[in-house]
Design a protein around this motif. Sequence first.
Motif, PDB file in Angstrom:
ATOM      1  N   ILE A  92     -12.686 -14.277 -24.371  1.00  0.00           N
ATOM      2  CA  ILE A  92     -13.129 -14.526 -25.748  1.00  0.00           C
ATOM      3  C   ILE A  92     -13.263 -13.211 -26.510  1.00  0.00           C
ATOM      4  O   ILE A  92     -12.803 -13.093 -27.645  1.00  0.00           O
ATOM      5  CB  ILE A  92     -14.445 -15.327 -25.765  1.00  0.00           C
ATOM      6  N   LEU A  93     -13.865 -12.204 -25.876  1.00  0.00           N
ATOM      7  CA  LEU A  93     -13.989 -10.889 -26.531  1.00  0.00           C
ATOM      8  C   LEU A  93     -12.614 -10.284 -26.813  1.00  0.00           C
ATOM      9  O   LEU A  93     -12.389  -9.709 -27.885  1.00  0.00           O
ATOM     10  CB  LEU A  93     -14.811  -9.929 -25.670  1.00  0.00           C
ATOM     11  N   PHE A  94     -11.702 -10.416 -25.863  1.00  0.00           N
ATOM     12  CA  PHE A  94     -10.347  -9.893 -26.069  1.00  0.00           C
ATOM     13  C   PHE A  94      -9.672 -10.602 -27.237  1.00  0.00           C
ATOM     14  O   PHE A  94      -9.058  -9.960 -28.088  1.00  0.00           O
ATOM     15  CB  PHE A  94      -9.510 -10.053 -24.798  1.00  0.00           C
ATOM     16  N   ILE A  95      -9.753 -11.926 -27.287  1.00  0.00           N
ATOM     17  CA  ILE A  95      -9.118 -12.696 -28.361  1.00  0.00           C
ATOM     18  C   ILE A  95      -9.724 -12.336 -29.707  1.00  0.00           C
ATOM     19  O   ILE A  95      -8.990 -12.129 -30.687  1.00  0.00           O
ATOM     20  CB  ILE A  95      -9.225 -14.211 -28.080  1.00  0.00           C
ATOM     21  N   ILE A  96     -11.049 -12.213 -29.774  1.00  0.00           N
ATOM     22  CA  ILE A  96     -11.706 -11.835 -31.036  1.00  0.00           C
ATOM     23  C   ILE A  96     -11.243 -10.444 -31.462  1.00  0.00           C
ATOM     24  O   ILE A  96     -10.903 -10.220 -32.630  1.00  0.00           O
ATOM     25  CB  ILE A  96     -13.241 -11.894 -30.895  1.00  0.00           C
ATOM     26  N   GLY A  97     -11.207  -9.493 -30.525  1.00  0.00           N
ATOM     27  CA  GLY A  97     -10.754  -8.138 -30.854  1.00  0.00           C
ATOM     28  C   GLY A  97      -9.306  -8.118 -31.295  1.00  0.00           C
ATOM     29  O   GLY A  97      -8.954  -7.472 -32.290  1.00  0.00           O
ATOM     30  N   PHE A  98      -8.452  -8.836 -30.576  1.00  0.00           N
ATOM     31  CA  PHE A  98      -7.032  -8.880 -30.911  1.00  0.00           C
ATOM     32  C   PHE A  98      -6.815  -9.498 -32.288  1.00  0.00           C
ATOM     33  O   PHE A  98      -6.065  -8.959 -33.109  1.00  0.00           O
ATOM     34  CB  PHE A  98      -6.267  -9.662 -29.841  1.00  0.00           C
ATOM     35  N   LEU A  99      -7.480 -10.629 -32.555  1.00  0.00           N
ATOM     36  CA  LEU A  99      -7.329 -11.276 -33.859  1.00  0.00           C
ATOM     37  C   LEU A  99      -7.906 -10.424 -34.988  1.00  0.00           C
ATOM     38  O   LEU A  99      -7.374 -10.414 -36.097  1.00  0.00           O
ATOM     39  CB  LEU A  99      -7.963 -12.669 -33.845  1.00  0.00           C
ATOM     40  N   SER A 100      -8.992  -9.695 -34.706  1.00  0.00           N
ATOM     41  CA  SER A 100      -9.563  -8.796 -35.721  1.00  0.00           C
ATOM     42  C   SER A 100      -8.581  -7.687 -36.071  1.00  0.00           C
ATOM     43  O   SER A 100      -8.333  -7.403 -37.249  1.00  0.00           O
ATOM     44  CB  SER A 100     -10.869  -8.181 -35.215  1.00  0.00           C
ATOM     45  N   ILE A 101      -8.020  -7.061 -35.052  1.00  0.00           N
ATOM     46  CA  ILE A 101      -7.040  -5.989 -35.287  1.00  0.00           C
ATOM     47  C   ILE A 101      -5.823  -6.539 -36.007  1.00  0.00           C
ATOM     48  O   ILE A 101      -5.316  -5.924 -36.955  1.00  0.00           O
ATOM     49  CB  ILE A 101      -6.647  -5.320 -33.952  1.00  0.00           C
ATOM     50  N   LEU A 102      -5.365  -7.706 -35.595  1.00  0.00           N
ATOM     51  CA  LEU A 102      -4.203  -8.330 -36.232  1.00  0.00           C
ATOM     52  C   LEU A 102      -4.482  -8.659 -37.696  1.00  0.00           C
ATOM     53  O   LEU A 102      -3.654  -8.385 -38.569  1.00  0.00           O
ATOM     54  CB  LEU A 102      -3.809  -9.593 -35.463  1.00  0.00           C
ATOM     55  N   SER A 103      -5.654  -9.215 -37.996  1.00  0.00           N
ATOM     56  CA  SER A 103      -5.960  -9.577 -39.382  1.00  0.00           C
ATOM     57  C   SER A 103      -6.164  -8.339 -40.256  1.00  0.00           C
ATOM     58  O   SER A 103      -5.693  -8.303 -41.394  1.00  0.00           O
ATOM     59  CB  SER A 103      -7.171 -10.507 -39.456  1.00  0.00           C
ATOM     60  N   VAL A 104      -6.842  -7.316 -39.747  1.00  0.00           N
ATOM     61  CA  VAL A 104      -7.028  -6.084 -40.525  1.00  0.00           C
ATOM     62  C   VAL A 104      -5.684  -5.411 -40.773  1.00  0.00           C
ATOM     63  O   VAL A 104      -5.399  -4.968 -41.893  1.00  0.00           O
ATOM     64  CB  VAL A 104      -8.015  -5.127 -39.813  1.00  0.00           C
ATOM     65  N   SER A 105      -4.841  -5.364 -39.748  1.00  0.00           N
ATOM     66  CA  SER A 105      -3.512  -4.766 -39.917  1.00  0.00           C
ATOM     67  C   SER A 105      -2.679  -5.561 -40.917  1.00  0.00           C
ATOM     68  O   SER A 105      -2.023  -4.986 -41.780  1.00  0.00           O
ATOM     69  CB  SER A 105      -2.768  -4.720 -38.579  1.00  0.00           C
ATOM     70  N   GLY A 106      -2.707  -6.877 -40.783  1.00  0.00           N
ATOM     71  CA  GLY A 106      -1.956  -7.727 -41.712  1.00  0.00           C
ATOM     72  C   GLY A 106      -2.440  -7.574 -43.137  1.00  0.00           C
ATOM     73  O   GLY A 106      -1.636  -7.472 -44.068  1.00  0.00           O
ATOM     74  N   TYR A 107      -3.756  -7.542 -43.315  1.00  0.00           N
ATOM     75  CA  TYR A 107      -4.317  -7.375 -44.660  1.00  0.00           C
ATOM     76  C   TYR A 107      -3.917  -6.023 -45.245  1.00  0.00           C
ATOM     77  O   TYR A 107      -3.536  -5.930 -46.410  1.00  0.00           O
ATOM     78  CB  TYR A 107      -5.845  -7.504 -44.619  1.00  0.00           C
ATOM     79  N   THR A 108      -4.001  -4.980 -44.434  1.00  0.00           N
ATOM     80  CA  THR A 108      -3.650  -3.635 -44.906  1.00  0.00           C
ATOM     81  C   THR A 108      -2.175  -3.569 -45.303  1.00  0.00           C
ATOM     82  O   THR A 108      -1.838  -3.054 -46.373  1.00  0.00           O
ATOM     83  CB  THR A 108      -3.943  -2.601 -43.799  1.00  0.00           C
ATOM     84  N   ILE A 109      -1.317  -4.094 -44.463  1.00  0.00           N
ATOM     85  CA  ILE A 109       0.121  -4.074 -44.768  1.00  0.00           C
ATOM     86  C   ILE A 109       0.413  -4.904 -46.011  1.00  0.00           C
ATOM     87  O   ILE A 109       1.143  -4.478 -46.900  1.00  0.00           O
ATOM     88  CB  ILE A 109       0.942  -4.570 -43.559  1.00  0.00           C
ATOM     89  N   PHE A 110      -0.180  -6.105 -46.091  1.00  0.00           N
ATOM     90  CA  PHE A 110       0.041  -6.987 -47.238  1.00  0.00           C
ATOM     91  C   PHE A 110      -0.455  -6.332 -48.530  1.00  0.00           C
ATOM     92  O   PHE A 110       0.249  -6.339 -49.539  1.00  0.00           O
ATOM     93  CB  PHE A 110      -0.665  -8.324 -47.022  1.00  0.00           C
ATOM     94  N   SER A 111      -1.654  -5.740 -48.502  1.00  0.00           N
ATOM     95  CA  SER A 111      -2.176  -5.116 -49.723  1.00  0.00           C
ATOM     96  C   SER A 111      -1.357  -3.888 -50.114  1.00  0.00           C
ATOM     97  O   SER A 111      -1.151  -3.623 -51.298  1.00  0.00           O
ATOM     98  CB  SER A 111      -3.653  -4.748 -49.560  1.00  0.00           C
ATOM     99  N   PHE A 112      -0.858  -3.136 -49.144  1.00  0.00           N
ATOM    100  CA  PHE A 112      -0.004  -1.984 -49.441  1.00  0.00           C
ATOM    101  C   PHE A 112       1.291  -2.432 -50.106  1.00  0.00           C
ATOM    102  O   PHE A 112       1.711  -1.866 -51.118  1.00  0.00           O
ATOM    103  CB  PHE A 112       0.293  -1.188 -48.165  1.00  0.00           C
ATOM    104  N   ILE A 113       1.909  -3.456 -49.538  1.00  0.00           N
ATOM    105  CA  ILE A 113       3.164  -3.965 -50.118  1.00  0.00           C
ATOM    106  C   ILE A 113       2.915  -4.532 -51.507  1.00  0.00           C
ATOM    107  O   ILE A 113       3.676  -4.261 -52.448  1.00  0.00           O
ATOM    108  CB  ILE A 113       3.805  -5.025 -49.195  1.00  0.00           C
ATOM    109  N   LEU A 114       1.829  -5.295 -51.661  1.00  0.00           N
ATOM    110  CA  LEU A 114       1.511  -5.888 -52.956  1.00  0.00           C
ATOM    111  C   LEU A 114       1.230  -4.811 -54.004  1.00  0.00           C
ATOM    112  O   LEU A 114       1.717  -4.893 -55.131  1.00  0.00           O
ATOM    113  CB  LEU A 114       0.311  -6.836 -52.833  1.00  0.00           C
ATOM    114  N   SER A 115       0.472  -3.773 -53.615  1.00  0.00           N
ATOM    115  CA  SER A 115       0.177  -2.710 -54.578  1.00  0.00           C
ATOM    116  C   SER A 115       1.438  -1.928 -54.933  1.00  0.00           C
ATOM    117  O   SER A 115       1.610  -1.498 -56.064  1.00  0.00           O
ATOM    118  CB  SER A 115      -0.903  -1.770 -54.041  1.00  0.00           C
ATOM    119  N   SER A 116       2.335  -1.760 -53.973  1.00  0.00           N
ATOM    120  CA  SER A 116       3.599  -1.075 -54.259  1.00  0.00           C
ATOM    121  C   SER A 116       4.427  -1.872 -55.258  1.00  0.00           C
ATOM    122  O   SER A 116       5.033  -1.297 -56.164  1.00  0.00           O
ATOM    123  CB  SER A 116       4.405  -0.875 -52.979  1.00  0.00           C
TER     124      SER A 116
END
Length: 158
Positions: A92-116
Motif C-alpha cells: 500500500i505504501l509503495f502504491i501510494i508513493g508510486f501514484l504520488s510521484i506519477l501524479s506530480v510528474s504528470g501534473y508538472t509535465i502537463f502544466s509545462f506543456i500547457l504554459s508553453s
Amino acid sequence: MKPPQHTALTFEKLFAEIDPKVANTFTVEQLEAIKRGFSSPAWTRHSLNIRVSVPIPGLRFYLVLLAGSERRSQVRLRSEKGLYPFWTPVNILFIIGFLSILSVSGYTIFSFILSSLTHLSSNYPTSIPWISDKSECEHTGRIWRDGKCWDSEHNPNF
C-alpha cells in the motif's frame, strides 16, 4: 524454449536445496521427468522481465516487474493469493508513493506543456518607447493612447 544449459542450472539449483535423504529416493525416471518439466513451455521467459537493483546506501534493495500470458491454473492462483496477498502495508505504501510521484510528474509535465502553448499564442500589449508621435504610431499599425504608442501584438518570446 530455454537453452538446455539454463534448464540444467535451474534443475541443479532446485535439486541442491532438497534434503539428501529425500533426494536419494528419486528414481532416474523421476529425475528425468522433473528435468523435462523444467524445459517445458510453461517455464519460458516472461514477455516483460525487468529486474533492477536499486542503489540505496545502507540497503540491499531490488525491484522485479514481470508480465506475460497467465498460464497458472485456478487452483494455483487461489493458493498463491493466500501466500502472497496484494494489500499488505508495504504494498500500500509503495502504491501510494508510486501514484504520488506519477501524479506530480504528470501534473508538472502537463502544466509545462500547457504554459508553453499559451505563451506561444498569447500576446501582451506594450508601449513602444522609440515612437513618440501619434501619426508615426498609427502609420505603423499601432494604437496611440495616453500619450504612448501601443503595440497589441507584442509577444514576450520575441
